[in-house]
Design a protein around this motif. Structure first.
Motif, PDB file in Angstrom:
ATOM      1  N   ALA A  74      35.040  14.851 -17.065  1.00 30.17           N
ATOM      2  CA  ALA A  74      36.170  14.731 -16.145  1.00 30.17           C
ATOM      3  C   ALA A  74      36.470  16.072 -15.478  1.00 30.17           C
ATOM      4  O   ALA A  74      36.740  16.138 -14.266  1.00 30.17           O
ATOM      5  N   LEU A  75      36.414  17.155 -16.240  1.00 30.22           N
ATOM      6  CA  LEU A  75      36.680  18.481 -15.670  1.00 30.22           C
ATOM      7  C   LEU A  75      35.601  18.892 -14.671  1.00 30.22           C
ATOM      8  O   LEU A  75      35.914  19.456 -13.618  1.00 30.22           O
ATOM      9  N   VAL A  76      34.334  18.593 -14.980  1.00 25.26           N
ATOM     10  CA  VAL A  76      33.254  18.894 -14.038  1.00 25.26           C
ATOM     11  C   VAL A  76      33.444  18.074 -12.758  1.00 25.26           C
ATOM     12  O   VAL A  76      33.298  18.591 -11.644  1.00 25.26           O
ATOM     13  N   GLY A  77      33.786  16.800 -12.903  1.00 21.27           N
ATOM     14  CA  GLY A  77      34.034  15.960 -11.730  1.00 21.27           C
ATOM     15  C   GLY A  77      35.191  16.477 -10.898  1.00 21.27           C
ATOM     16  O   GLY A  77      35.110  16.534  -9.663  1.00 21.27           O
ATOM     17  N   LEU A  78      36.263  16.884 -11.552  1.00 24.02           N
ATOM     18  CA  LEU A  78      37.412  17.442 -10.843  1.00 24.02           C
ATOM     19  C   LEU A  78      37.024  18.717 -10.110  1.00 24.02           C
ATOM     20  O   LEU A  78      37.419  18.914  -8.953  1.00 24.02           O
ATOM     21  N   LEU A  79      36.236  19.567 -10.738  1.00 24.41           N
ATOM     22  CA  LEU A  79      35.769  20.799 -10.098  1.00 24.41           C
ATOM     23  C   LEU A  79      34.918  20.473  -8.866  1.00 24.41           C
ATOM     24  O   LEU A  79      35.084  21.096  -7.814  1.00 24.41           O
ATOM     25  N   LEU A  80      34.036  19.494  -8.992  1.00 26.14           N
ATOM     26  CA  LEU A  80      33.195  19.110  -7.851  1.00 26.14           C
ATOM     27  C   LEU A  80      34.017  18.582  -6.683  1.00 26.14           C
ATOM     28  O   LEU A  80      33.772  18.926  -5.518  1.00 26.14           O
ATOM     29  N   VAL A  81      35.018  17.749  -6.988  1.00 22.34           N
ATOM     30  CA  VAL A  81      35.888  17.226  -5.929  1.00 22.34           C
ATOM     31  C   VAL A  81      36.657  18.375  -5.280  1.00 22.34           C
ATOM     32  O   VAL A  81      36.772  18.453  -4.060  1.00 22.34           O
ATOM     33  N   TRP A  82      37.169  19.291  -6.104  1.00 25.28           N
ATOM     34  CA  TRP A  82      37.921  20.421  -5.583  1.00 25.28           C
ATOM     35  C   TRP A  82      37.045  21.288  -4.679  1.00 25.28           C
ATOM     36  O   TRP A  82      37.468  21.707  -3.604  1.00 25.28           O
ATOM     37  N   LEU A  83      35.791  21.539  -5.102  1.00 23.19           N
ATOM     38  CA  LEU A  83      34.876  22.335  -4.281  1.00 23.19           C
ATOM     39  C   LEU A  83      34.520  21.615  -2.983  1.00 23.19           C
ATOM     40  O   LEU A  83      34.445  22.238  -1.916  1.00 23.19           O
ATOM     41  N   ALA A  84      34.314  20.305  -3.067  1.00 23.09           N
ATOM     42  CA  ALA A  84      33.937  19.541  -1.871  1.00 23.09           C
ATOM     43  C   ALA A  84      35.081  19.429  -0.874  1.00 23.09           C
ATOM     44  O   ALA A  84      34.879  19.472   0.341  1.00 23.09           O
ATOM     45  N   ARG A  85      36.290  19.294  -1.386  1.00 20.23           N
ATOM     46  CA  ARG A  85      37.466  19.110  -0.525  1.00 20.23           C
ATOM     47  C   ARG A  85      38.090  20.415  -0.077  1.00 20.23           C
ATOM     48  O   ARG A  85      38.886  20.441   0.843  1.00 20.23           O
ATOM     49  N   GLY A  86      37.749  21.505  -0.786  1.00 21.27           N
ATOM     50  CA  GLY A  86      38.279  22.825  -0.415  1.00 21.27           C
ATOM     51  C   GLY A  86      39.697  22.922  -0.691  1.00 21.27           C
ATOM     52  O   GLY A  86      40.647  23.177  -0.204  1.00 21.27           O
TER      53      GLY A  86
END
Length: 86
Positions: A74-86
């Motif tokens: 879940a944390l990796v997914g959240l990090l990926l979304v945060w990086l993708a969305r800026g």
């Protein structure tokens, strides 16, 4: 001002973005959920035996380990979304 608003609405429509923030969030959520189903479906279609073995392995894994893996995922997914969305 009206022309600028119309241009923005046209761009948002062309890009497939909803006109209201709440609807845009729901659209993103449904797209993400759809991708989950696509990926899972492809795994089961392409590698059914390996998917069954993975499910058996999950059943044998202690709950604490599953919780840790789930939280990390879940944390990796959240990090990926945060990086993708800026």
């Amino acid at each position: 001002p009206a022309a600028a608003a119309r241009r923005e609405a046209d761009v948002r429509h062309t890009l497939g973005l909803a006109l209201t923030p709440g609807a845009a969030g729901m659209s993103d959520f449904l797209a993400a959920l759809g991708l989950v189903f696509v990926i899972e479906g492809l795994i089961f279609a392409a590698l059914p035996a390996q998917a069954k073995r993975a499910m058996t392995s999950v059943m044998e894994t202690p709950e604490g380990t599953l919780r840790t893996i789930g939280l990390c995922s879940a944390l990796v997914g959240l990090l990926l979304v945060w990086l993708a969305r800026g």
